[in-house]
Design a protein around this motif. Structure first.
Motif, mmCIF file in Angstrom:
data_model
loop_
_atom_site.group_PDB
_atom_site.id
_atom_site.type_symbol
_atom_site.label_atom_id
_atom_site.label_comp_id
_atom_site.label_asym_id
_atom_site.label_seq_id
_atom_site.Cartn_x
_atom_site.Cartn_y
_atom_site.Cartn_z
ATOM 1 N N MET A 1 0.846 -1.193 0.000
ATOM 2 C CA MET A 1 0.000 0.000 0.000
ATOM 3 C C MET A 1 0.886 1.250 0.000
ATOM 4 O O MET A 1 1.756 1.395 0.872
ATOM 5 N N LYS A 2 0.686 2.130 -0.973
ATOM 6 C CA LYS A 2 1.492 3.342 -1.071
ATOM 7 C C LYS A 2 1.167 4.260 0.105
ATOM 8 O O LYS A 2 0.053 4.767 0.232
ATOM 9 N N THR A 3 2.185 4.484 0.968
ATOM 10 C CA THR A 3 1.961 5.151 2.243
ATOM 11 C C THR A 3 2.895 6.341 2.414
ATOM 12 O O THR A 3 4.081 6.267 2.075
ATOM 13 N N LEU A 4 2.359 7.431 2.955
ATOM 14 C CA LEU A 4 3.158 8.602 3.309
ATOM 15 C C LEU A 4 3.085 8.816 4.808
ATOM 16 O O LEU A 4 1.993 8.871 5.383
ATOM 17 N N VAL A 5 4.240 8.928 5.450
ATOM 18 C CA VAL A 5 4.327 9.238 6.882
ATOM 19 C C VAL A 5 4.670 10.717 7.021
ATOM 20 O O VAL A 5 5.644 11.200 6.424
ATOM 21 N N LEU A 6 3.886 11.424 7.802
ATOM 22 C CA LEU A 6 4.023 12.874 7.938
ATOM 23 C C LEU A 6 4.422 13.257 9.363
ATOM 24 O O LEU A 6 3.920 12.684 10.339
ATOM 25 N N SER A 24 13.696 8.203 14.646
ATOM 26 C CA SER A 24 13.109 6.857 14.770
ATOM 27 C C SER A 24 11.939 6.675 13.816
ATOM 28 O O SER A 24 11.759 5.597 13.242
ATOM 29 N N VAL A 25 11.143 7.723 13.645
ATOM 30 C CA VAL A 25 9.999 7.647 12.730
ATOM 31 C C VAL A 25 10.499 7.587 11.287
ATOM 32 O O VAL A 25 9.983 6.823 10.461
ATOM 33 N N ARG A 26 11.523 8.390 10.994
ATOM 34 C CA ARG A 26 12.085 8.389 9.647
ATOM 35 C C ARG A 26 12.681 7.018 9.312
ATOM 36 O O ARG A 26 12.469 6.481 8.209
ATOM 37 N N ASP A 35 7.015 6.402 2.098
ATOM 38 C CA ASP A 35 7.536 7.740 1.873
ATOM 39 C C ASP A 35 7.432 8.536 3.179
ATOM 40 O O ASP A 35 6.562 8.272 4.016
ATOM 41 N N TYR A 36 8.322 9.522 3.323
ATOM 42 C CA TYR A 36 8.370 10.292 4.567
ATOM 43 C C TYR A 36 8.474 11.772 4.230
ATOM 44 O O TYR A 36 9.206 12.169 3.315
ATOM 45 N N SER A 37 7.740 12.598 4.989
ATOM 46 C CA SER A 37 7.770 14.042 4.768
ATOM 47 C C SER A 37 7.777 14.765 6.109
ATOM 48 O O SER A 37 6.974 14.451 6.994
ATOM 49 N N PHE A 38 8.698 15.723 6.241
ATOM 50 C CA PHE A 38 8.790 16.530 7.460
ATOM 51 C C PHE A 38 8.655 17.994 7.054
ATOM 52 O O PHE A 38 9.308 18.458 6.122
#
Length: 248
Positions: A1-6, A24-26, A35-38
């Motif tokens: 599942m294409k997922t983005l963590v914000l 740790s989240v990254r 994917d990750y975005s800050f």
């Protein structure tokens, strides 16, 4: 599942323990292939101008609404799932997110009382998970915005966060991610000691091993239940969480 963590945090130098939380989240996102975005203050960009101005005096409340709008944007842009983690949330064990259209974190707030300790079970928004087809995100976003448009400021910081969510949860029963918890000052004290009644109460209330906890940055240098934790204590708590003999 294409997922983005914000994640988001206001600009400025973070204490070392909070940098480790974000790291740790990254790292977990990378391990899971997400994917990750800050972001910083650009978090508030999706807020309607009138609400942005009204909430200027309460940025914590503004953040609670802005994260929902940002997650909605991510899901409309093609992501199948969006996950929000607060900047003071520490992931110390790998886990796979629940295969559900939504989930919220579990708050077990352990406090002292005359005969020992007592816990209060609620849900929190330091962890949020929604899929693109979830009816919960648009409903929550709409009602939270409506409440803020109507209410006279100021409001309690948890107004559209844990307070609204827990009230709704008591009626409709949301999905809860029991592996993502929260440490009260008493629970952190026992974590630093290696054991204690507050930590036992926390573990028993969750019913399964924790993989992540919100450390509650708002309690740094703030006395509660006879304890007051410094940034150094928070750093020690992070070390205790990632240690092989972590008691949680």
């Amino acid at each position: 599942m294409k997922t983005l963590v914000l994640q988001s945090q206001k600009p400025g130098v973070l204490p070392s323990w909070q940098r480790r939380c974000c790291d740790s989240v990254r790292a977990w996102s990378k391990l899971r292939g997400f994917d990750y975005s800050f972001c910083g203050d650009e978090l508030f960009r999706p807020l309607p101008p009138a609400l942005r101005e009204k909430l200027r005096i309460q940025p914590v409340v503004a953040t609670d609404l802005a994260r929902l709008l940002l997650m909605g944007e991510a899901l409309r842009s093609g992501y199948e799932r969006a996950i929000w983690c607060d900047a003071d949330l520490m992931i110390f064990r790998d886990f796979e997110p629940l295969p559900l259209d939504h989930s919220f974190g579990r708050e077990v707030w352990v406090q002292g009382r005359d005969d020992g300790v007592h816990s209060y079970r609620r849900i929190h928004n330091a962890w949020l998970q929604f899929t693109a087809d979830s009816p919960i995100l648009p409903f929550y976003t709409d009602r939270a915005a409506a409440m803020l448009e109507r209410v006279k400021m100021p409001v309690v910081p948890q107004f559209i966060g844990p307070k609204l969510l827990s009230a709704l949860h008591n009626i409709v029963g949301f999905h809860v991610e029991e592996r993502v918890g929260m440490l009260s000052p008493l629970s952190m004290r026992d974590l630093l000691l290696g054991s204690g009644p507050a930590l036992s109460e926390l573990s028993e209330a969750h019913g399964e091993s924790l993989c992540a906890v919100n450390l509650c940055a708002s309690y740094v240098d703030k006395s509660s239940d006879g304890v007051c934790h410094s940034d150094g204590d928070y750093s020690a708590a992070v070390r205790a969480l990632i240690a092989p003999n972590c008691p949680l």
